[in-house]
Design an enzyme around this catalytic site. Structure first.
Site, PDB file in Angstrom:
ATOM      1  N   ASP A  59     -57.948 -33.900 -13.510  1.00 23.05           N
ATOM      2  CA  ASP A  59     -58.285 -32.666 -12.914  1.00 23.05           C
ATOM      3  C   ASP A  59     -59.541 -32.683 -12.609  1.00 23.05           C
ATOM      4  OD1 ASP A  59     -58.646 -33.127 -15.546  1.00 23.05           O
ATOM      5  OD2 ASP A  59     -58.443 -31.294 -16.476  1.00 23.05           O
ATOM      6  N   TYR A  73     -41.477 -40.824 -11.505  1.00 26.78           N
ATOM      7  CA  TYR A  73     -40.529 -40.720 -10.391  1.00 26.78           C
ATOM      8  C   TYR A  73     -39.286 -41.663 -10.773  1.00 26.78           C
ATOM      9  CZ  TYR A  73     -43.648 -38.947  -6.616  1.00 26.78           C
ATOM     10  OH  TYR A  73     -44.422 -38.122  -5.798  1.00 26.78           O
ATOM     11  N   ASP A  84     -50.091 -39.115  -5.667  1.00 30.05           N
ATOM     12  CA  ASP A  84     -49.369 -38.355  -4.439  1.00 30.05           C
ATOM     13  C   ASP A  84     -50.032 -37.103  -4.331  1.00 30.05           C
ATOM     14  OD1 ASP A  84     -47.006 -37.499  -2.839  1.00 30.05           O
ATOM     15  OD2 ASP A  84     -46.417 -36.088  -4.470  1.00 30.05           O
ATOM     16  N   ASP A 105     -52.664 -35.998  -0.806  1.00 31.99           N
ATOM     17  CA  ASP A 105     -52.543 -34.907   0.163  1.00 31.99           C
ATOM     18  C   ASP A 105     -53.727 -33.954   0.111  1.00 31.99           C
ATOM     19  OD1 ASP A 105     -49.737 -35.440   0.984  1.00 31.99           O
ATOM     20  OD2 ASP A 105     -49.255 -33.202   0.832  1.00 31.99           O
TER      21      ASP A 105
HETATM   22  C1  LIG Z   1     -41.060 -37.484  -0.266  1.00 29.99           C
HETATM   23  C2  LIG Z   1     -41.912 -37.777  -1.496  1.00 29.99           C
HETATM   24  C3  LIG Z   1     -40.618 -38.623  -2.328  1.00 29.99           C
HETATM   25  C4  LIG Z   1     -42.806 -38.816  -1.397  1.00 29.99           C
HETATM   26  C5  LIG Z   1     -43.297 -38.908  -2.645  1.00 29.99           C
HETATM   27  O1  LIG Z   1     -43.758 -38.196  -3.421  1.00 29.99           O
HETATM   28  O2  LIG Z   1     -43.836 -40.276  -2.859  1.00 29.99           O
HETATM   29  C6  LIG Z   1     -44.230 -38.244  -0.581  1.00 29.99           C
HETATM   30  O3  LIG Z   1     -44.465 -37.002  -1.003  1.00 29.99           O
HETATM   31  C7  LIG Z   1     -45.181 -39.306  -0.334  1.00 29.99           C
HETATM   32  O4  LIG Z   1     -46.114 -38.914  -0.400  1.00 29.99           O
HETATM   33  O5  LIG Z   1     -44.966 -40.268   0.417  1.00 29.99           O
HETATM   34 MG   LIG Z   2     -46.738 -36.951  -0.762  1.00 25.91          MG
END
Ligand SMILES: CC(C)[C@H](C(=O)O)[C@@H](O)C(=O)O
Ligand SMILES: [Mg+2]
Ligand SMILES: NC(=O)c1ccc[n+]([C@@H]2O[C@H](COP(=O)([O-])OP(=O)(O)OC[C@H]3O[C@@H](n4cnc5c(N)ncnc54)[C@H](O)[C@@H]3O)[C@@H](O)[C@H]2O)c1
Length: 364
Positions: free
Chosen positions: A224, A142, A248, A252
């Protein structure tokens, strides 16, 4: 009676909608527990680009630095997709994380029993899921340089750089070990050491540090495989520690174990200075402005804020308890209530949680 300063950064899309409910919760907590929360609003993300030309105005940084904690909604959306990279809403979020050195991002993945049948996985596989993802938040791909476009032999080339120093790896791993010590004492360090040099360094540092934490069982797992194991048997995990982008993506994915992305809160912490608290989801442009978003991830982020930054444990517990009671009573927003006959709006869900908040006197 205590006095605290909280910076509120609603951002874009559903950000302001879920923040509105979270602020009402904070006001309710203040009333019941006799605190004063001075809340000041700041601009970040697309709304800041529109009003000031930059996604992270200096005033916002100053506001955050002068606060005890920060509560953020979400940033981004299609309106700003054509912006230059330094004017993209997401640059504001990355900017505040980096500026405040918020390197330790805690993302608890906890399934409420009432949502057992909401998870797309078989109940017997997810029941009791309680995983904490510790994500490195200020390094890796990042932030690495060079990061650029240039003309190459086959047209344009785009370059991103995945760079980690030993110091950055060590401090996040220590967080992982220490947090594991307070839980079930198992730490899964996630990497891609079969391919990436940064992951090989990560693994070496983890092995070295494990001598300092002999009570914690350290295991290494390739990312993975973790993506698969989270679905197959999430209960094998206690604390997962990993680098920025893996964290990240895995968080999710893991959110679905709890029923929805709209359920996962987070805390982003530095060694000194204010912590930042936000739901892990984004601005959800597809449902923005419709009063449909699930506010629980943001409300649970308020509980994390009270616990981690303000050390108000009872107050944090009372919010988590109110969310639990709300879900047990069968109240749902659309993302966790697809089979439900009556689905609540964002506003109604916030109201419901507030009605279950109890004062310490009532609890006793
Ligand atoms: C919006 C983006 C930059 C952010 C990230 O990737 O960190 C989001 O996906 C998160 O998980 O907070
Ligand atoms: Mg995210
Ligand atoms: N921390 C942040 O501010 C953050 C995090 C992720 C994405 N983003 C940004 O948000 C924008 C949209 O990204 P995306 O669509 O990939 O991800 P998203 O998280 O905004 O949405 C993904 C899906 O989940 C749903 N969803 C998200 N939060 C929800 C909630 N609280 N209740 C109900 N449903 C919810 C959305 O409706 C959508 O279908 C992008 O600009 C992205 O960069 C910001």
């Amino acid at each position: 009676m205590s006095y605290y300063k909280i910076a509120i950064l609603p951002g874009d899309g559903i950000g302001p909608e879920v923040i509105k409910e979270a602020v009402l919760i904070l006001e309710e907590v203040a009333k019941h527990f006799h605190h004063t929360f001075e809340m000041k609003y700041g601009l970040i993300g697309g709304v800041a680009v529109d009003k000031t030309g930059t996604p992270l105005p200096t005033e916002t940084v100053e506001l955050c630095k002068n606060s005890d904690a920060i509560l953020l909604g979400a940033v981004g959306g299609p309106k700003w997709d054509q912006e230059l990279s330094h004017r993209r809403p997401e640059a504001g979020l990355l900017g505040i994380r980096k500026t405040l050195n918020l390197y330790a991002n805690l993302r608890p993945v906890t399934l409420f029993d009432a949502l057992l049948h909401t998870s797309p996985l078989k109940s017997e596989n997810v029941i009791g899921t309680d995983v904490l993802i510790v994500r490195e938040l200020t390094g890796g791909i990042y932030f690495g340089t060079p990061r650029e476009r240039k003309n190459g032999e086959n047209g344009q080339e785009a370059i991103d750089t995945l760079r980690y120093s030993e110091k950055e790896i060590e401090r996040i791993l220590r967080q992982g070990f220490q947090i594991a010590q307070g839980r079930k004492k198992k730490l899964t360090s996630v990497d891609k050491a079969n391919v990436l040099e940064s992951s090989r360094l990560w693994r070496e540092v983890a092995d070295r540090l494990s001598y300092d934490y002999p009570d914690v069982k350290l295991e290494h797992m390739l990312v993975d495989n973790v993506a698969m194991q989270l679905i197959r048997n999430p209960r094998q995990f206690d604390v997962i520690v990993t680098e920025n982008m893996f964290g990240d993506i895995l968080s999710d994915e893991a959110s679905m174990l709890t029923g929805s992305l709209g359920m996962l809160p987070s805390a982003s912490l530095s060694d000194t200075g204010p912590g930042l608290y936000e739901p892990i989801h984004g601005s959800a442009p597809d449902i923005a402005g419709k009063d449909k978003a699930n506010p629980l991830a943001t409300i649970l982020s308020v509980a994390m804020l009270l616990r981690h930054s303000l050390r108000l444990e009872n107050e944090a517990d009372s919010i988590e308890n109110a969310v639990k009671k709300t879900l047990e009573a069968g109240y749902r927003t659309g993302d966790i209530g697809f089979d439900w006959e009556r689905v609540l709006t964002t506003t109604q869900m916030g109201t419901m949680v507030r009605s279950y908040l109890k004062s310490p006197v009532q609890n006793g």
